[in-house]
Write an enzyme that holds these catalytic residues in place. Structure first.
Site, PDB file in Angstrom:
ATOM      1  N   SER A 142      -6.059 -24.381  18.767  1.00 54.68           N
ATOM      2  CA  SER A 142      -6.101 -23.352  17.864  1.00 54.68           C
ATOM      3  C   SER A 142      -7.399 -23.662  17.718  1.00 54.68           C
ATOM      4  O   SER A 142      -8.437 -25.355  17.808  1.00 54.68           O
ATOM      5  CB  SER A 142      -6.314 -23.518  16.688  1.00 54.68           C
ATOM      6  OG  SER A 142      -6.221 -22.848  15.572  1.00 54.68           O
ATOM      7  N   TYR A 155      -5.555 -27.504   7.564  1.00 53.55           N
ATOM      8  CA  TYR A 155      -5.223 -26.449   9.075  1.00 53.55           C
ATOM      9  C   TYR A 155      -6.588 -28.083  10.457  1.00 53.55           C
ATOM     10  O   TYR A 155      -6.347 -28.118  11.203  1.00 53.55           O
ATOM     11  CB  TYR A 155      -5.557 -25.537   8.438  1.00 53.55           C
ATOM     12  CG  TYR A 155      -4.820 -24.630   9.595  1.00 53.55           C
ATOM     13  CD1 TYR A 155      -3.992 -24.542  10.669  1.00 53.55           C
ATOM     14  CD2 TYR A 155      -5.688 -24.085  10.541  1.00 53.55           C
ATOM     15  CE1 TYR A 155      -3.219 -24.627  11.119  1.00 53.55           C
ATOM     16  CE2 TYR A 155      -5.846 -23.221  12.056  1.00 53.55           C
ATOM     17  CZ  TYR A 155      -4.189 -23.472  12.329  1.00 53.55           C
ATOM     18  OH  TYR A 155      -3.501 -22.880  14.078  1.00 53.55           O
TER      19      TYR A 155
END
Length: 241
Positions: A142, A155
């Site tokens: 990501s 995250y």
């Protein structure tokens, strides 16, 4: 370009969103797809849809953070299909909360799925791939592995770690004929974002099918070529310059 015909591909988090798009893309390219998801009914729905369209697919329930479930899923695939050519580590979770309010349990859960999960899956998939003479592991990273924003500490930690793990796996697996690619994906129109952020403008996001096609592209490179890392973002991406 290499063909995916007759290749066996396992996609974690394959029950919806990007995982579903990857399953569909690889099946259209001729691969036999295994949709693996902690929610088995979603994995089965994806596999059923692929078979209805003439593709080859099956489903398995899988919590990637469980080594027991991971090893059993890989064992079953090899027993039923004879091999495992592709592993796509796509399963991921997140929690939007400040560090002060982030519990130790949630920290462990997020890193368990997003980082330990790909480690466990890759560890056992690599063994099979080495023994059969090759394979390809794709880690869905990501833009959260490239920069940071508030209220996503776990995250970010997991995705920065996954990018590092991916490159480490690339260095270790490459001499044994196993390719490893990190696909760094920007925001997509998937439940992962839209269900949690209903005010988010879908126009600044990209179709997950586009990222899935990037995965297919890296998997079809000639045998002598590997792409260790590729970034694919929307034209209006807001989390990357």
């Amino acid at each position: 370009m290499s063909s995916l015909e007759s290749k066996v591909a396992m996609v974690t988090g394959g029950g919806q969103g990007l995982g579903e798009a990857i399953c569909r893309s690889l099946a259209r390219a001729g691969a036999t797809v295994v949709s693996a998801d902690v929610r088995e009914e979603r994995a089965r729905a994806v596999a059923d849809a692929i078979r209805a369209e003439g593709g080859q697919a099956s489903a398995v329930r899988l919590d990637v953070a469980s080594e027991e479930q991971a090893t059993e899923a890989i064992r079953r695939i090899v027993a039923e299909r004879g091999r495992l050519d592709v592993l796509v580590n796509n399963a991921g979770v997140d929690l939007t909360v400040s560090v002060e309010d982030l519990s130790v349990a949630d920290w462990g859960r997020i890193l368990g799925v997003n980082l330990s999960g790909p480690f466990i899956m890759s560890k056992h998939a690599m063994k099979e791939m080495r023994s059969q003479g090759g394979g390809h592991i794709v880690n869905i990273v990501s833009t959260a592995a490239k920069r940071a924003w508030p209220n996503a500490a776990a995250y970010h930690a997991s995705k920065w770690g996954l990018l590092g793990l991916s490159h480490a796996l690339h260095a270790e697996a490459r001499p044994h004929g196993v390719k490893v690619t990190a696909v760094v994906a920007g925001g997509m129109r998937t439940p992962f974002l839209l269900d949690r952020f209903p005010d988010l403008d879908p126009g600044v996001l990209q179709d997950p099918a586009n990222v899935a096609e990037t995965v297919r592209f890296v998997l079809t490179q000639p045998d002598e070529t590997v792409i260790p890392e590729v970034m694919v973002i929307p034209m209006r991406e807001t989390s990357w310059p």
